[in-house]
Scaffold this motif. Structure first.
Motif, PDB file in Angstrom:
ATOM      1  N   GLN A  22       1.423   4.588   1.264  1.00  0.00           N
ATOM      2  CA  GLN A  22       1.014   5.906   2.747  1.00  0.00           C
ATOM      3  C   GLN A  22       0.724   7.223   2.387  1.00  0.00           C
ATOM      4  O   GLN A  22       1.027   7.758   0.926  1.00  0.00           O
ATOM      5  CB  GLN A  22       2.084   6.098   3.562  1.00  0.00           C
ATOM      6  N   ARG A  23      -0.683   7.185   2.266  1.00  0.00           N
ATOM      7  CA  ARG A  23      -1.401   8.505   1.859  1.00  0.00           C
ATOM      8  C   ARG A  23      -2.201   9.530   2.831  1.00  0.00           C
ATOM      9  O   ARG A  23      -2.785   8.649   3.570  1.00  0.00           O
ATOM     10  CB  ARG A  23      -1.874   8.140   0.342  1.00  0.00           C
ATOM     11  N   TRP A  80      -4.390  -1.710   7.122  1.00  0.00           N
ATOM     12  CA  TRP A  80      -5.055  -1.716   6.082  1.00  0.00           C
ATOM     13  C   TRP A  80      -4.336  -3.138   6.011  1.00  0.00           C
ATOM     14  O   TRP A  80      -4.999  -3.821   5.107  1.00  0.00           O
ATOM     15  CB  TRP A  80      -5.054  -0.416   5.099  1.00  0.00           C
ATOM     16  N   ALA A 104     -10.372   5.553   7.755  1.00  0.00           N
ATOM     17  CA  ALA A 104      -9.800   4.714   8.934  1.00  0.00           C
ATOM     18  C   ALA A 104     -11.271   4.374   9.578  1.00  0.00           C
ATOM     19  O   ALA A 104     -11.068   3.208   9.642  1.00  0.00           O
ATOM     20  CB  ALA A 104      -8.925   5.584   9.668  1.00  0.00           C
ATOM     21  N   ILE A 106      -5.924   8.117   3.384  1.00  0.00           N
ATOM     22  CA  ILE A 106      -6.190   6.739   3.971  1.00  0.00           C
ATOM     23  C   ILE A 106      -6.906   7.355   5.938  1.00  0.00           C
ATOM     24  O   ILE A 106      -7.631   6.438   6.667  1.00  0.00           O
ATOM     25  CB  ILE A 106      -5.143   6.289   5.041  1.00  0.00           C
ATOM     26  N   GLU A 138       0.879  -0.996   0.037  1.00  0.00           N
ATOM     27  CA  GLU A 138       0.336   0.194  -0.147  1.00  0.00           C
ATOM     28  C   GLU A 138       0.923   1.150   0.069  1.00  0.00           C
ATOM     29  O   GLU A 138       1.892   1.173   0.753  1.00  0.00           O
ATOM     30  CB  GLU A 138      -1.339   0.162   1.238  1.00  0.00           C
ATOM     31  N   ILE A 188      -0.092   7.671   9.841  1.00  0.00           N
ATOM     32  CA  ILE A 188      -1.155   7.462   8.751  1.00  0.00           C
ATOM     33  C   ILE A 188      -0.337   5.952   8.161  1.00  0.00           C
ATOM     34  O   ILE A 188      -0.917   5.214   7.526  1.00  0.00           O
ATOM     35  CB  ILE A 188      -0.265   7.913   7.785  1.00  0.00           C
ATOM     36  N   LEU A 191      -1.707   3.129  10.066  1.00  0.00           N
ATOM     37  CA  LEU A 191      -3.327   3.011   9.641  1.00  0.00           C
ATOM     38  C   LEU A 191      -2.865   2.162   8.169  1.00  0.00           C
ATOM     39  O   LEU A 191      -3.657   0.889   8.088  1.00  0.00           O
ATOM     40  CB  LEU A 191      -3.957   4.203   9.243  1.00  0.00           C
ATOM     41  N   THR A 192      -1.445   2.151   7.649  1.00  0.00           N
ATOM     42  CA  THR A 192      -1.471   1.775   6.278  1.00  0.00           C
ATOM     43  C   THR A 192      -0.717   0.277   6.547  1.00  0.00           C
ATOM     44  O   THR A 192      -1.157  -0.636   5.280  1.00  0.00           O
ATOM     45  CB  THR A 192      -0.616   2.131   5.683  1.00  0.00           C
TER      46      THR A 192
END
Length: 219
Positions: free
Chosen positions: A111-112, A147, A119, A115, A109, A140, A143-144
């Motif tokens: 990293q942006r 996911w 979330a 997200i 993924e 971030i 969270l990445t």
């Protein structure tokens, strides 16, 4: 040959990552596809997707396979004819495969910031409250990872009805640990997974998961 990295997780598992720099024309000349794959390729509207699709076949070749050794079941999950386990991922200019004797799933993924807006759709309120105490960049990145871990687990199980938010919980972790665990509670059963993660370049996250077969419990 833009092989970005090879990771030998253990004697039974290897991960191969490709940095997609070639044109579609170059990749298309270098890869031989079976009939079904050719039809899939022809039906793709995005050339980036076409290049990713072909780069995965380059990775297969490096692992000693060809497109003719790969098939998909009725649910879209990939399999190898020698019955080894395989999982496939691609994101922007990266593609990767993981091949193992164990059940595995993999995800890459980017990293942006986006997200942050979604979330709440894949992380429950308790997890979010804990994660929001970290600084924005780490938030971030975490969270990445979460996911990616949930995506990797879903690729292993591949069952309709699994909710990332409600059914898969990733244990707390720090980014420098590179591994954690996760639980899937679905259809009256609990199962644990071992999660491994790392960064590719500066803004991509690689996550892969293994089933932990010793921890299945029926309720």
């Amino acid at each position: 040959m833009p092989l970005y990295k090879t990771i030998h997780h253990n004697s039974n598992t290897q991960i191969l990552i490709w940095n997609i720099t070639e044109s579609f024309e170059q990749l298309n000349q270098e890869v031989q596809l079976n009939e079904k794959s050719q039809l899939r390729l022809n039906g793709m509207k995005s050339q980036m997707h076409q290049r990713a699709f072909l780069s995965v076949r380059k990775l297969l070749a490096l692992a000693g396979y060809s497109d003719f050794d790969l098939y998909y079941d009725e649910f879209g999950k990939p399999h190898l004819i020698d019955e080894k386990q395989i999982s496939i991922t691609h994101s922007h200019h990266f593609s990767a495969i993981i091949i193992s004797n164990e059940a595995v799933g993999i995800d890459i993924e980017m990293q942006r910031d986006i997200i942050l807006k979604i979330a709440h759709k894949f992380v429950n309120d308790e997890e979010l409250s804990r994660l929001q105490k970290t600084d924005l960049t780490d938030y971030i990145k975490k969270l990445t990872v979460k996911w990616g871990a949930k995506e990797a687990i879903f690729k292993i199980k591949n069952e309709k009805g699994i909710s990332f938010k409600d059914h898969i919980q990733v244990a707390p972790f720090e980014l420098n640990q590179t591994q954690t665990t996760a639980d899937l509670n679905f259809n009256g059963a609990e199962q644990k997974f071992n999660i491994h993660f790392s960064e590719l370049d500066t803004n991509f996250t690689l996550v892969y998961a293994f089933e932990n077969n010793d921890t299945i419990q029926e309720h």
